[in-house]
Design a protein around this motif. Structure first.
Motif, PDB file in Angstrom:
ATOM      1  N   VAL A  81       0.790  -1.691  -0.145  1.00  0.00           N
ATOM      2  CA  VAL A  81      -0.114   0.182  -0.330  1.00  0.00           C
ATOM      3  C   VAL A  81       0.709   0.938  -0.160  1.00  0.00           C
ATOM      4  O   VAL A  81       0.486   2.194  -1.018  1.00  0.00           O
ATOM      5  N   LYS A  82       1.835   1.342   1.115  1.00  0.00           N
ATOM      6  CA  LYS A  82       2.922   2.709   0.934  1.00  0.00           C
ATOM      7  C   LYS A  82       3.126   2.939   0.011  1.00  0.00           C
ATOM      8  O   LYS A  82       3.770   3.558  -0.846  1.00  0.00           O
ATOM      9  N   TYR A  83       4.059   1.409  -0.755  1.00  0.00           N
ATOM     10  CA  TYR A  83       5.080   1.980  -2.035  1.00  0.00           C
ATOM     11  C   TYR A  83       4.033   1.559  -3.338  1.00  0.00           C
ATOM     12  O   TYR A  83       4.914   2.079  -4.281  1.00  0.00           O
ATOM     13  N   ILE A  84       3.466   1.039  -3.537  1.00  0.00           N
ATOM     14  CA  ILE A  84       2.570   0.949  -4.839  1.00  0.00           C
ATOM     15  C   ILE A  84       1.552   1.735  -4.744  1.00  0.00           C
ATOM     16  O   ILE A  84       0.893   3.223  -5.551  1.00  0.00           O
ATOM     17  N   THR A  85      -0.082   1.419  -3.971  1.00  0.00           N
ATOM     18  CA  THR A  85      -0.547   1.395  -4.278  1.00  0.00           C
ATOM     19  C   THR A  85      -1.112   3.330  -3.557  1.00  0.00           C
ATOM     20  O   THR A  85      -1.355   4.264  -4.638  1.00  0.00           O
ATOM     21  N   LEU A  86      -0.485   4.171  -2.648  1.00  0.00           N
ATOM     22  CA  LEU A  86      -0.608   5.570  -2.474  1.00  0.00           C
ATOM     23  C   LEU A  86       0.384   6.358  -3.479  1.00  0.00           C
ATOM     24  O   LEU A  86      -0.457   7.321  -3.634  1.00  0.00           O
ATOM     25  N   PRO A  87       1.524   6.001  -3.735  1.00  0.00           N
ATOM     26  CA  PRO A  87       1.474   6.931  -5.234  1.00  0.00           C
ATOM     27  C   PRO A  87       0.996   6.794  -6.492  1.00  0.00           C
ATOM     28  O   PRO A  87       1.385   7.877  -7.092  1.00  0.00           O
ATOM     29  N   SER A  88       0.311   6.062  -6.829  1.00  0.00           N
ATOM     30  CA  SER A  88      -0.292   5.663  -8.120  1.00  0.00           C
ATOM     31  C   SER A  88      -2.223   6.733  -7.402  1.00  0.00           C
ATOM     32  O   SER A  88      -2.899   7.197  -8.549  1.00  0.00           O
ATOM     33  N   LEU A  89      -2.216   6.533  -6.559  1.00  0.00           N
ATOM     34  CA  LEU A  89      -3.675   7.352  -6.003  1.00  0.00           C
ATOM     35  C   LEU A  89      -3.097   9.283  -5.947  1.00  0.00           C
ATOM     36  O   LEU A  89      -3.552   9.926  -6.105  1.00  0.00           O
ATOM     37  N   LYS A  90      -1.668   9.182  -6.054  1.00  0.00           N
ATOM     38  CA  LYS A  90      -1.193  10.993  -5.799  1.00  0.00           C
ATOM     39  C   LYS A  90      -2.062  11.304  -6.699  1.00  0.00           C
ATOM     40  O   LYS A  90      -2.670  12.539  -6.693  1.00  0.00           O
ATOM     41  N   THR A  91      -1.726  11.608  -7.827  1.00  0.00           N
ATOM     42  CA  THR A  91      -2.430  12.010  -9.143  1.00  0.00           C
ATOM     43  C   THR A  91      -4.264  12.431  -8.824  1.00  0.00           C
ATOM     44  O   THR A  91      -4.707  13.910  -8.666  1.00  0.00           O
ATOM     45  N   ILE A  92      -4.924  11.153  -8.394  1.00  0.00           N
ATOM     46  CA  ILE A  92      -6.139  11.290  -8.461  1.00  0.00           C
ATOM     47  C   ILE A  92      -6.500  12.205  -7.213  1.00  0.00           C
ATOM     48  O   ILE A  92      -7.240  12.895  -6.861  1.00  0.00           O
ATOM     49  N   ILE A  93      -5.970  11.789  -6.232  1.00  0.00           N
ATOM     50  CA  ILE A  93      -5.607  12.546  -4.810  1.00  0.00           C
ATOM     51  C   ILE A  93      -5.716  14.103  -5.093  1.00  0.00           C
ATOM     52  O   ILE A  93      -6.345  15.030  -4.392  1.00  0.00           O
ATOM     53  N   VAL A  94      -5.353  14.597  -5.998  1.00  0.00           N
ATOM     54  CA  VAL A  94      -4.832  15.740  -5.818  1.00  0.00           C
ATOM     55  C   VAL A  94      -5.648  16.910  -6.613  1.00  0.00           C
ATOM     56  O   VAL A  94      -5.892  17.287  -6.435  1.00  0.00           O
TER      57      VAL A  94
END
Length: 325
Positions: free
Chosen positions: A227-240
């Protein structure tokens, strides 16, 4: 020199190719035309009414709205001056901005957390059941929800008061006690919107390549590390992107939430439930000049535009790739 001339010729050829009107361009234009016309009719032409914020609107017998608007006297920023001198402006701004900041923060943390948790459920049937249960409140009207809330908070037959009296406590006049309502309004907003936002993040998680997780498992990564190194970085764009869009509406509020759930904002709840949108609605129902209410909505629009540009500028300074403008 020969190479330079060749390069210039190639560039000129590319420009000529780009300038040609192709069949694809015609088809795409045809597809975009309904949306373009819709925006012209319902988004740009109504902007003409903005000038009402700078006029002392008067009605002339036998004349329509356009005639009245054009022949009313200009008052400059007088309507804005009245708004800023209002004693309630501080309360309205505090409630509108304060609630929206909380909604933005919780509206990212809670849906992202739930989306990650549901994506980790192995049973597809249970995962779909949880998504449906959380998504269902999004389709319910605030008018309907307000009756459910009243059933829980009613002084005489409310569920909460029945529970309190059953255990020996005293009944609470919920609609007269303002200290409970910030928590109630925040809870209701989360209850209604968390499912919809969660689906957006779930769709983004579904788009992450499974090979990344397989490689992480082979390397011995735990679920938290995935979650920390794959999922969250992948969600960064949509979160921003969601953050920037929500910041642009920081001076707007959900009218149904604040007006319907509080049953018309009684005087006892005015300090904790009034926002700029409810102020405009109540002003329109009263004898207040329409120019003053138009000034309030114009102020909302301009401030919203400024905040969304500011948020995008900050994001661009921090991470240029995730800026949307």
């Amino acid at each position: 020199m020969v190479m330079v001339k060749g390069t210039k010729k190639n560039k000129q050829k590319i420009k000529n190719v780009k300038r040609k009107w192709r069949k694809d361009d015609f088809e795409l234009t045809l597809l975009a035309a309904p949306t373009f016309i819709w925006y012209i009719l319902f988004s740009f032409i109504p902007m003409f009414g903005i000038i009402i914020a700078f006029k002392k609107y008067e009605t002339f017998p036998g004349r329509g709205f356009i005639y009245n608007l054009l022949h009313s006297d200009w008052v400059g920023f007088e309507n804005f001056r009245y708004l800023f001198k209002s004693n309630t402006l501080f309360i309205l701004l505090r409630n509108t901005i304060g609630y929206n900041l909380i909604f933005i923060i919780l509206g990212i943390i809670v849906p992202v957390t739930l989306a990650i948790m549901i994506s980790l459920i192995y049973s597809k049937r249970k995962s779909k059941a949880y998504q449906t249960m959380m998504f269902f409140p999004h389709f319910m009207s605030w008018v309907v929800v307000s009756y459910f809330v009243f059933a829980f908070l009613s002084m005489d037959k409310g569920v909460f008061n029945n529970i309190l009296t059953f255990f020996g406590g005293d009944s609470i006049k919920w609609y007269m006690e303002s200290k409970y309502w910030p928590y109630i309004l925040i809870f209701m907003q989360l209850w209604k919107t968390v499912g919809y936002n969660m689906v957006i993040y779930l769709a983004s998680i579904a788009g992450i390549s499974g090979q990344l997780y397989e490689a992480a498992v082979i390397d011995g990564a735990t679920k938290w590390q995935q979650v920390k190194y794959i999922t969250l970085p992948s969600l960064k764009t949509i979160i921003v992107m969601m953050f920037i869009l929500n910041v642009g509406r920081i001076l707007n509020s959900d009218f149904g939430l604040f007006f319907q759930i509080t049953r018309g904002i009684p005087g006892s709840l005015y300090n904790v439930a009034s926002t700029l949108d409810t102020y405009v609605y109540m002003a329109l129902r009263s004898s207040s000049p329409i120019g003053m209410t138009a000034a309030a909505t114009f102020f909302q629009s301009v401030t919203g535009c400024i905040t969304i540009l500011l948020a995008n500028w900050i994001v661009r300074k921090v991470d240029n790739e995730n800026a949307i403008i």
